[in-house]
Scaffold this motif. Structure first.
Motif, PDB file in Angstrom:
ATOM      1  N   PRO A 139       7.271 -23.485  20.817  1.00  0.00           N
ATOM      2  CA  PRO A 139       5.866 -23.048  20.886  1.00  0.00           C
ATOM      3  C   PRO A 139       5.690 -21.728  21.660  1.00  0.00           C
ATOM      4  CG  PRO A 139       6.036 -25.388  21.371  1.00  0.00           C
ATOM      5  CD  PRO A 139       7.441 -24.850  21.333  1.00  0.00           C
ATOM      6  N   VAL A 140       6.477 -21.527  22.707  1.00  0.00           N
ATOM      7  CA  VAL A 140       6.415 -20.277  23.474  1.00  0.00           C
ATOM      8  C   VAL A 140       6.874 -19.111  22.609  1.00  0.00           C
ATOM      9  CG1 VAL A 140       7.339 -19.035  25.483  1.00  0.00           C
ATOM     10  CG2 VAL A 140       6.791 -21.471  25.662  1.00  0.00           C
ATOM     11  N   LEU A 141       7.970 -19.296  21.891  1.00  0.00           N
ATOM     12  CA  LEU A 141       8.492 -18.241  21.032  1.00  0.00           C
ATOM     13  C   LEU A 141       7.498 -17.903  19.925  1.00  0.00           C
ATOM     14  CD1 LEU A 141      12.172 -19.505  20.781  1.00  0.00           C
ATOM     15  CD2 LEU A 141      11.263 -17.755  22.316  1.00  0.00           C
ATOM     16  N   ILE A 142       6.874 -18.911  19.362  1.00  0.00           N
ATOM     17  CA  ILE A 142       5.870 -18.687  18.325  1.00  0.00           C
ATOM     18  C   ILE A 142       4.688 -17.902  18.889  1.00  0.00           C
ATOM     19  CG2 ILE A 142       4.177 -19.852  16.845  1.00  0.00           C
ATOM     20  CD1 ILE A 142       6.380 -22.091  16.521  1.00  0.00           C
ATOM     21  N   MET A 143       4.231 -18.271  20.085  1.00  0.00           N
ATOM     22  CA  MET A 143       3.122 -17.536  20.725  1.00  0.00           C
ATOM     23  C   MET A 143       3.496 -16.087  20.988  1.00  0.00           C
ATOM     24  SD  MET A 143       1.457 -20.379  23.337  1.00  0.00           S
ATOM     25  CE  MET A 143       1.265 -19.110  24.524  1.00  0.00           C
ATOM     26  N   ARG A 144       4.773 -15.813  21.223  1.00  0.00           N
ATOM     27  CA  ARG A 144       5.241 -14.445  21.476  1.00  0.00           C
ATOM     28  C   ARG A 144       5.571 -13.710  20.179  1.00  0.00           C
ATOM     29  NH1 ARG A 144       8.916 -15.174  26.971  1.00  0.00           N
ATOM     30  NH2 ARG A 144       7.222 -16.062  28.201  1.00  0.00           N
ATOM     31  N   ASP A 145       5.221 -14.320  19.057  1.00  0.00           N
ATOM     32  CA  ASP A 145       5.393 -13.731  17.729  1.00  0.00           C
ATOM     33  C   ASP A 145       6.856 -13.467  17.378  1.00  0.00           C
ATOM     34  OD1 ASP A 145       4.211 -13.077  15.309  1.00  0.00           O
ATOM     35  OD2 ASP A 145       4.054 -10.944  15.821  1.00  0.00           O
ATOM     36  N   ILE A 146       7.745 -14.327  17.868  1.00  0.00           N
ATOM     37  CA  ILE A 146       9.157 -14.262  17.504  1.00  0.00           C
ATOM     38  C   ILE A 146       9.329 -15.138  16.272  1.00  0.00           C
ATOM     39  CG2 ILE A 146      11.495 -14.872  18.226  1.00  0.00           C
ATOM     40  CD1 ILE A 146      10.535 -14.227  21.109  1.00  0.00           C
ATOM     41  N   LYS A 147       9.800 -14.540  15.196  1.00  0.00           N
ATOM     42  CA  LYS A 147       9.917 -15.265  13.928  1.00  0.00           C
ATOM     43  C   LYS A 147      11.308 -15.849  13.705  1.00  0.00           C
ATOM     44  CE  LYS A 147       5.770 -14.154  12.500  1.00  0.00           C
ATOM     45  NZ  LYS A 147       4.707 -15.108  12.579  1.00  0.00           N
ATOM     46  N   TYR A 148      12.348 -15.106  14.142  1.00  0.00           N
ATOM     47  CA  TYR A 148      13.726 -15.534  13.898  1.00  0.00           C
ATOM     48  C   TYR A 148      14.556 -15.347  15.157  1.00  0.00           C
ATOM     49  CZ  TYR A 148      12.341 -14.786   9.038  1.00  0.00           C
ATOM     50  OH  TYR A 148      11.700 -14.823   7.833  1.00  0.00           O
ATOM     51  N   LEU A 149      15.572 -16.175  15.286  1.00  0.00           N
ATOM     52  CA  LEU A 149      16.567 -16.019  16.343  1.00  0.00           C
ATOM     53  C   LEU A 149      17.938 -15.856  15.702  1.00  0.00           C
ATOM     54  CD1 LEU A 149      15.503 -18.732  18.909  1.00  0.00           C
ATOM     55  CD2 LEU A 149      15.270 -16.259  19.146  1.00  0.00           C
ATOM     56  N   VAL A 150      18.722 -14.978  16.291  1.00  0.00           N
ATOM     57  CA  VAL A 150      20.091 -14.764  15.855  1.00  0.00           C
ATOM     58  C   VAL A 150      20.992 -15.292  16.962  1.00  0.00           C
ATOM     59  CG1 VAL A 150      21.847 -12.985  15.538  1.00  0.00           C
ATOM     60  CG2 VAL A 150      19.664 -12.779  14.389  1.00  0.00           C
ATOM     61  N   GLY A 151      22.012 -16.026  16.587  1.00  0.00           N
ATOM     62  CA  GLY A 151      23.022 -16.479  17.528  1.00  0.00           C
ATOM     63  C   GLY A 151      24.346 -15.841  17.153  1.00  0.00           C
ATOM     64  N   ILE A 152      25.002 -15.245  18.115  1.00  0.00           N
ATOM     65  CA  ILE A 152      26.298 -14.610  17.871  1.00  0.00           C
ATOM     66  C   ILE A 152      27.341 -15.310  18.726  1.00  0.00           C
ATOM     67  CG2 ILE A 152      27.635 -12.481  18.022  1.00  0.00           C
ATOM     68  CD1 ILE A 152      25.062 -10.942  17.556  1.00  0.00           C
ATOM     69  N   THR A 153      28.437 -15.679  18.100  1.00  0.00           N
ATOM     70  CA  THR A 153      29.503 -16.346  18.838  1.00  0.00           C
ATOM     71  C   THR A 153      30.847 -16.035  18.200  1.00  0.00           C
ATOM     72  OG1 THR A 153      30.214 -18.451  19.784  1.00  0.00           O
ATOM     73  CG2 THR A 153      29.429 -18.510  17.510  1.00  0.00           C
ATOM     74  N   TRP A 154      31.904 -16.292  18.935  1.00  0.00           N
ATOM     75  CA  TRP A 154      33.247 -16.197  18.375  1.00  0.00           C
ATOM     76  C   TRP A 154      33.395 -17.314  17.360  1.00  0.00           C
ATOM     77  CZ3 TRP A 154      36.221 -12.156  19.751  1.00  0.00           C
ATOM     78  CH2 TRP A 154      35.943 -11.517  20.960  1.00  0.00           C
ATOM     79  N   GLU A 155      34.033 -17.026  16.257  1.00  0.00           N
ATOM     80  CA  GLU A 155      34.263 -18.056  15.256  1.00  0.00           C
ATOM     81  C   GLU A 155      35.142 -19.172  15.819  1.00  0.00           C
ATOM     82  OE1 GLU A 155      36.401 -17.133  11.488  1.00  0.00           O
ATOM     83  OE2 GLU A 155      34.485 -17.722  10.635  1.00  0.00           O
TER      84      GLU A 155
END
Length: 186
Positions: A139-155
């Protein structure tokens, strides 16, 4: 791009996830989180200093290695409004934050996409706590108008890959990762 995805570093995985889908999760007894800005600075600095001594953790995240108290305080300031401390029965056990994407790794991503930075101390991994934190923060992310999250990690980070997959991230593929003085790679 589908509603989610991931990519990695040196076999790095980039994951993209629609924030609204993150509301679906399992509740975990004894788990909570608090904004970095609301947590005791001295205790959080001590926790980060301790975690910055974990070479494997620093290699897999943006956490700087071997931080002093002053360095930890400066690092905390940079995340004052975009990070949370993960707690289990009041004890700090991890970190959940977001920032602008450090490296697109050759991918084109939708607008309003941010990179998430999450980690847990080893004994709490595999308990769905990152997923629970994400559910609580959606809900916080939505209120901040963040639509997508990217996660980066070592395979090769099987725990992170498995966690992203179970959380609904879709693999976008491998990409060339480079950022600052960090070692670049696929």
């Amino acid at each position: 791009v589908t509603s989610s995805g991931y990519l990695g570093i040196r076999d790095t995985l980039l994951c993209l996830r629609t924030v609204t889908k993150m509301l679906e999760s399992v509740r975990v007894e004894g788990f909570s989180l608090t904004a970095v800005s609301d947590f005791d600075k001295a205790a959080l600095s001590a926790f980060l200093q301790e975690m910055s001594r974990d070479e494997a953790l620093c290699e897999a995240t943006y956490l700087p290695p071997c931080m002093s108290h002053e360095e930890a305080c400066r690092w905390l300031e940079s995340y004052a409004h975009t990070a949370w401390v993960l707690l289990y029965k009041g004890r700090p056990i991890g970190w959940w934050g977001y920032d602008s994407i450090k490296c697109l790794c050759g991918f084109t991503l939708p607008e309003k996409t941010f990179e998430r930075e999450v980690w847990l101390i080893e004994e709490f991994r595999g308990r769905r706590l990152v997923r629970e934190a994400t559910r609580l923060l959606a809900p916080v992310l939505i209120m901040r108008d963040i639509k997508y999250l990217v996660g980066i990690t070592w395979e090769t980070n099987a725990s992170a890959v498995r966690g992203m997959s179970k959380a609904g991230f879709d693999r976008l593929g491998r990409g060339w990762w480079h950022w600052g003085d960090e070692t670049p790679g696929w």
